[in-house]
Each structure stands twice: as C-alpha cells, then as structure tokens.
Design a protein around this motif. Structure first.
Motif, mmCIF file in Angstrom:
data_model
loop_
_atom_site.group_PDB
_atom_site.id
_atom_site.type_symbol
_atom_site.label_atom_id
_atom_site.label_comp_id
_atom_site.label_asym_id
_atom_site.label_seq_id
_atom_site.Cartn_x
_atom_site.Cartn_y
_atom_site.Cartn_z
ATOM 1 N N UNK A 168 0.824 -1.203 0.000
ATOM 2 C CA UNK A 168 0.000 0.000 0.000
ATOM 3 C C UNK A 168 0.861 1.258 0.000
ATOM 4 N N UNK A 169 0.303 2.332 -0.525
ATOM 5 C CA UNK A 169 1.019 3.603 -0.611
ATOM 6 C C UNK A 169 1.366 4.165 0.763
ATOM 7 N N UNK A 170 0.615 3.781 1.788
ATOM 8 C CA UNK A 170 0.875 4.284 3.131
ATOM 9 C C UNK A 170 1.855 3.417 3.916
ATOM 10 N N UNK A 171 2.346 2.346 3.329
ATOM 11 C CA UNK A 171 3.298 1.480 4.020
ATOM 12 C C UNK A 171 4.563 2.267 4.346
ATOM 13 N N UNK A 172 5.167 1.953 5.483
ATOM 14 C CA UNK A 172 6.361 2.695 5.907
ATOM 15 C C UNK A 172 7.492 2.629 4.887
ATOM 16 N N UNK A 173 7.642 1.479 4.199
ATOM 17 C CA UNK A 173 8.709 1.356 3.203
ATOM 18 C C UNK A 173 8.505 2.343 2.059
ATOM 19 N N UNK A 174 7.263 2.531 1.644
ATOM 20 C CA UNK A 174 6.969 3.495 0.575
ATOM 21 C C UNK A 174 7.209 4.920 1.070
ATOM 22 N N UNK A 175 6.831 5.198 2.320
ATOM 23 C CA UNK A 175 7.042 6.537 2.879
ATOM 24 C C UNK A 175 8.534 6.850 2.957
ATOM 25 N N UNK A 176 9.335 5.874 3.381
ATOM 26 C CA UNK A 176 10.777 6.100 3.484
ATOM 27 C C UNK A 176 11.388 6.448 2.129
ATOM 28 N N UNK A 177 10.965 5.722 1.089
ATOM 29 C CA UNK A 177 11.478 6.013 -0.249
ATOM 30 C C UNK A 177 11.018 7.388 -0.698
ATOM 31 N N UNK A 178 9.761 7.723 -0.421
ATOM 32 C CA UNK A 178 9.243 9.046 -0.788
ATOM 33 C C UNK A 178 10.012 10.149 -0.077
ATOM 34 N N UNK A 179 10.399 9.902 1.182
ATOM 35 C CA UNK A 179 11.169 10.882 1.934
ATOM 36 C C UNK A 179 12.553 11.083 1.309
ATOM 37 N N UNK A 180 13.174 9.976 0.897
ATOM 38 C CA UNK A 180 14.476 10.088 0.249
ATOM 39 C C UNK A 180 14.358 10.849 -1.074
ATOM 40 N N UNK A 181 13.291 10.593 -1.820
ATOM 41 C CA UNK A 181 13.081 11.317 -3.064
ATOM 42 C C UNK A 181 12.883 12.811 -2.799
ATOM 43 N N UNK A 182 12.115 13.147 -1.753
ATOM 44 C CA UNK A 182 11.922 14.556 -1.406
ATOM 45 C C UNK A 182 13.243 15.211 -1.063
ATOM 46 N N UNK A 183 14.098 14.474 -0.345
ATOM 47 C CA UNK A 183 15.412 14.994 0.003
ATOM 48 C C UNK A 183 16.269 15.230 -1.239
ATOM 49 N N UNK A 184 16.189 14.305 -2.186
ATOM 50 C CA UNK A 184 16.925 14.471 -3.440
ATOM 51 C C UNK A 184 16.452 15.725 -4.169
ATOM 52 N N UNK A 185 15.132 15.917 -4.234
ATOM 53 C CA UNK A 185 14.598 17.090 -4.928
ATOM 54 C C UNK A 185 15.009 18.379 -4.224
#
Length: 370
Positions: A168-185
């Motif tokens: 699911x999109x709300x899974x912690x693993x997906x959130x962690x990747x999204x956070x890393x992507x936000x940091x990259x941006x």
C-alpha cells in the motif's frame, strides 16, 4: 524471500552522507518511466533547500520459509527446478551479504559490482523480491555516495516493484522512499517536488497514526506503532531543515517541536537524536531572535550531551556559544567555544575545528572593539 525493514527507526533519525556513483542497469519496461508518489504541491516554492538527507533505513534479509507440511510432493522435474531456484536465491543472498559488508568497510566500488551481479542473477531467475531488494540496496548506495539522479531512478524502480507486489502507498517502506526522493529534490533545488514530497510523507503518516491509534496489540504491536511514529519524526526533522534553509524559521520551529516531542516520548530525553533535535530547535528559535528561549533549549541540550558524551558534543557546544554571543554574554561564550574546540580536536573533526577557531577569532575581534 526478501523483505525491506527499517531497523534504524529504533535507533533514531540518521544524518550525514557522502558522494560518488552507481550505474543503473536496465530494468523491466514498467520501471523505466515512473511517477513520484506525491500529490501536487499546495505550498509555494521558496529558496534553496538543505543538503543531502542521510540514509534513513537499514535493510535486512530473510531466508525463504519452508514449504507448508500439507503441500503436495513435487515431481522429479518440479523438484529439480525448485532446487535450482533455491540455489540461485542462496547465491543472491550471499552476494547481498558481501555487498553490505563492502559498504560497511567503505568499499563502495566493490559493493556496486557485487550488487550488479546480484541483480543480474535475480533477473535471470525472475526472482521479483530479490530484484526489489537489490534495487533498494543499490538506491541507498547511490544515495549515500551522492549520485542523486541514479538514486532517484533506482528508488523509483524499487517503489514500482513494491507497489506492483501489492504494497500500500501508506506502508512505511513506501514513505521512506518518498522521503528520500523529497530529500533528493530539495538538494537539486526542485522545490515544488520537495515540498510536495515532505507534505505527502507527513500527512500520510499522521492520518495512518490517527487510524491505528485504537488498534490493540493483537492487531498491531507497540513496536510497529513506535516505528511509524519515529518515521514521522524523521519526516518532520527533514522538512524542518528544508524550511529553515528556505528562510521559513517559524514553520521549521513547529516541525522541530513535533519531532522533538516524538523523540522524547519514544526514545527518551537522553537519546542522542533527541539532543540533536533539541539543539536544532534552539538554533531555529535563535534565528527568529528568540534568544532567551533558544538558550534554555540549547543549555539543556549541552548538559545532556555532556552527560552521555554525545558524538556531536562539540557542535552542540558551538551552537550554545553562538547563542550566548547573541545574548551578549561574551566571556561565557569564549569559554564554551574553547571547550567546543577541545572536543572537536579530540574527534579530529577538521571542519568543525576550523569553524570554531574562526568564531573565536571573530568574538575576540568584537570584544576588542567594545
């Protein structure tokens, strides 16, 4: 079987990273052009973001579970194929172990080569979980080496496989990747994506925590709930630093206050990350001219840092001295800077040593003019 875990969550939010490169091997067609899992930004973009967010998640591997006792016995051909698959998976696991050992030994080039071997074997055997795991480890390696474009594509590929497998999109693993992507941006000055990414992570976790608040331990363990709270703390911390560098200290302050509250409640006041957040909050208050309130937080942070011999004690002390200067307590500031310098020299932190010496020289120059 391979799974992605977040073992560092229990140890606090991590900082720091370094730079270099990873090559992206061709993946399946569906992973080549992926969309970022963030909504359109509702916040206007601002100035530059901070530097790299450090690696937030460690990974762990698990061997494939044994087949159920009631499973039908396979024929000779099926058994042979299963044995071959088991052998291939065992080889992939050994490659990944070697890669992680190379990373720990600070041998990123060797780790990269080993990971490419693991990914090639995972594709040859069509082991989708191994592919996902290897992409994620490659993405983290690229991330900590500072190759952000490669890391972005690898994180997107990892996310695609996870979602394709039903996560699911709300899974912690997906959130962690999204956070890393936000940091990259944020690092790339892609401000709209960065802000939208941070907002997505924080709002998704807050809604998730609210829904799971009343769940009993038979449904969700205390540890699982704590990990989700700590992940929210990471997101708040990262967003706060972005806002502070974007000249939005009042908004950063609110984020830091929430992150600090989470860290104190789950990890305790004496935890190293709690002390770092206390110091960061004090710095944010200082940036707004709230010198007395900033001093209270920073004095407490420095006291705790001394008690536990915090690895960044010299940085906390340097921040305390800066606040003392703003409060025009120059003699005390000089003493604290000198203590910070000794600690930095013990840590052999050349960057901090140079900074503290410059601050001391500037302090002495100011005092000579008064």
């Amino acid at each position: 079987m391979f799974r992605l875990l977040s073992r560092t969550l229990g140890r606090g939010f991590l900082r720091r990273c370094r730079g270099c490169s990873v090559r992206l091997l061709p993946g399946p067609a569906e992973s080549q052009e992926l969309e970022v899992l963030v909504p359109p930004p509702r916040v206007a973009p601002h100035a530059r973001g901070p530097g790299l967010l450090p690696l937030l998640a460690a990974l762990a591997w698990f061997s494939r579970p044994a087949a159920a006792d009631g499973e039908e016995q396979q024929g000779a051909g099926g058994a042979s194929a299963a044995d071959a698959a088991d052998e291939a998976e065992a080889e992939i696991i050994q490659l990944l172990k070697r890669a992680k050992l190379s990373i720990m030994k600070d041998e990123p080039e060797e780790a990269e080569l080993i990971l490419h071997d693991a990914l090639r074997l995972a594709y040859q055997t069509d082991n989708k979980k191994a592919i996902t795991y290897t992409y994620d480890l490659m993405a983290n390696l690229a991330f900590i080496r500072g190759q952000l474009e490669n890391a972005e594509q690898l994180f997107k590929a990892t996310m695609s496989y996870l979602l394709g497998a039903g996560m699911k999109q709300e899974d912690n693993a997906i959130i962690e990747i999204s956070l890393k992507l936000a940091s990259i941006y944020a690092t790339q000055n892609r401000q709209e994506f960065a802000l939208a990414g941070y907002e997505f992570c924080i709002s998704t976790l807050e809604e998730k925590i609210e829904r799971e608040k009343e769940l009993g331990e038979d449904v969700m363990s205390v540890e699982e709930k704590a990990n989700t709270h700590l992940l929210l703390g990471m997101c708040l911390d990262a967003c706060a630093r972005y806002l502070l560098f974007s000249k939005q200290p009042s908004q950063a302050q609110r984020m830091y206050e929430k992150a600090l509250q989470i860290s104190e409640e789950i990890q305790g006041e004496r935890h190293p990350q709690t002390i770092v957040l206390m110091s960061d909050l004090a710095t944010t208050l200082d940036a707004q001219g709230h010198f007395d309130e900033a001093y209270v937080y920073m004095q407490r942070a420095s006291d705790l840092a001394r008690q536990i011999n915090h690895p960044e004690l010299h940085m906390v002390l340097s921040n305390l001295a800066a606040i003392l200067i703003h409060r025009e307590r120059y003699t005390q500031a000089k003493e604290i800077y000198q203590e910070a310098l000794k600690q930095a020299e013990l840590k052999r932190d050349e960057v901090s040593i140079q900074h503290i010496r410059e601050e001391l020289a500037e302090l002495l120059r100011k005092r000579s003019l008064t």
